[in-house]
Scaffold this active site. Structure first.
Site, mmCIF file in Angstrom:
data_model
loop_
_atom_site.group_PDB
_atom_site.id
_atom_site.type_symbol
_atom_site.label_atom_id
_atom_site.label_comp_id
_atom_site.label_asym_id
_atom_site.label_seq_id
_atom_site.Cartn_x
_atom_site.Cartn_y
_atom_site.Cartn_z
ATOM 1 N N ASP A 16 0.868 -1.179 0.000
ATOM 2 C CA ASP A 16 0.000 0.000 0.000
ATOM 3 C C ASP A 16 0.910 1.236 0.000
ATOM 4 O OD1 ASP A 16 -1.591 2.168 0.781
ATOM 5 O OD2 ASP A 16 -2.711 0.999 2.252
ATOM 6 N N ASP A 41 -5.716 7.112 -5.580
ATOM 7 C CA ASP A 41 -6.009 8.518 -5.278
ATOM 8 C C ASP A 41 -6.860 8.607 -4.002
ATOM 9 O OD1 ASP A 41 -6.349 11.260 -5.531
ATOM 10 O OD2 ASP A 41 -7.457 11.175 -7.418
ATOM 11 N N GLY A 125 -5.248 0.956 -13.384
ATOM 12 C CA GLY A 125 -6.474 0.601 -12.680
ATOM 13 C C GLY A 125 -7.675 1.090 -13.478
ATOM 14 N N TYR A 127 -8.069 3.601 -15.310
ATOM 15 C CA TYR A 127 -7.748 4.090 -16.654
ATOM 16 C C TYR A 127 -7.387 2.979 -17.642
ATOM 17 C CZ TYR A 127 -8.037 9.056 -15.252
ATOM 18 O OH TYR A 127 -8.474 10.292 -14.834
#
Ligand code: AR6
Length: 176
Positions: A16, A41, A125, A127
């Site tokens: 992460d 994000d 991801g 996109y």
């Protein structure tokens, strides 16, 4: 998976990106309005607290391939670079825009005299970038830039799932 290219260590880890306390700068895969979103994000904005989105929105809009830098607020890092990756398509500018994200992020990190930077798999991801192509562009662009890097000694790709880790690790192992 880890490689040394000149003075630079490049590694791929599963994890992460909000939990990389030993890294100076983390990179966000943002949108053009820099207004927060889902995926990495969302995770970065949750961990940084509400000041991060205020700081990033003040620098918006940016285009695919561009990058800006803000403070990291409640994150354990010094700075956050906000990149906008391209939405995947067959248009010829798309791979160039993805490479520009990595180049521009590294240039901002060098401006801050940072020693280390962590990237997620930008555009891989929501996109929709195919993982093997996204991994090859990411790893090759960082390795090319490494030949000019001054302050950066450590680039970590933090990959959130096993399939992304496998794609980026393979690209790193194939680097000549
Ligand atoms: N740490 C590391 N990687 C992560 C984390 C995390 N905590 N969470 C997700 N990932 P994405 P994009 C991975 O969709 O394709 C947002 O809404 C994820 O599994 O976050 O560039 C923005 O606001 C994937 O491998 O970014 C934009 O609108 C990778 O991070 C849009 O999504 C990138 O997936 C950007 O889409």
């Amino acid at each position: 998976m880890q490689r040394q290219i000149g003075e630079l260590v490049i590694e791929c880890v599963h994890g992460d990106i909000t939990r990389q306390a030993d890294i100076d700068i983390i990179v966000n895969a943002a949108n053009k309005q820099l207004k927060g979103g889902g995926g990495v994000d969302g995770a970065i904005n949750r961990a940084a607290g509400p000041e991060l989105v205020k700081a990033s929105r003040a620098l918006a809009p940016i285009e695919a391939g561009q990058a800006v830098i803000t403070e990291a607020f409640e994150l354990p890092n010094d700075w956050v670079v906000h990149c906008v990756g391209p939405v995947y398509s067959q248009k010829p500018e798309v791979p160039k825009q993805l490479a520009a994200c990595y180049r521009n992020a590294l240039a901002l990190a060098e401006d801050k005299q940072a020693g280390s930077i962590a990237f997620p798999a930008i555009s891989a991801g929501i996109y929709g970038y195919p993982l093997d192509e996204a991994g090859a562009i990411a790893v090759q662009t960082v390795a090319e830039r490494a030949r000019e890097a001054v302050s950066i000694e450590h680039v970590r790709f933090v990959l959130f799932s096993e399939d992304v880790l496998a794609a980026f690790s393979e690209a790193l192992s194939e680097l000549s």
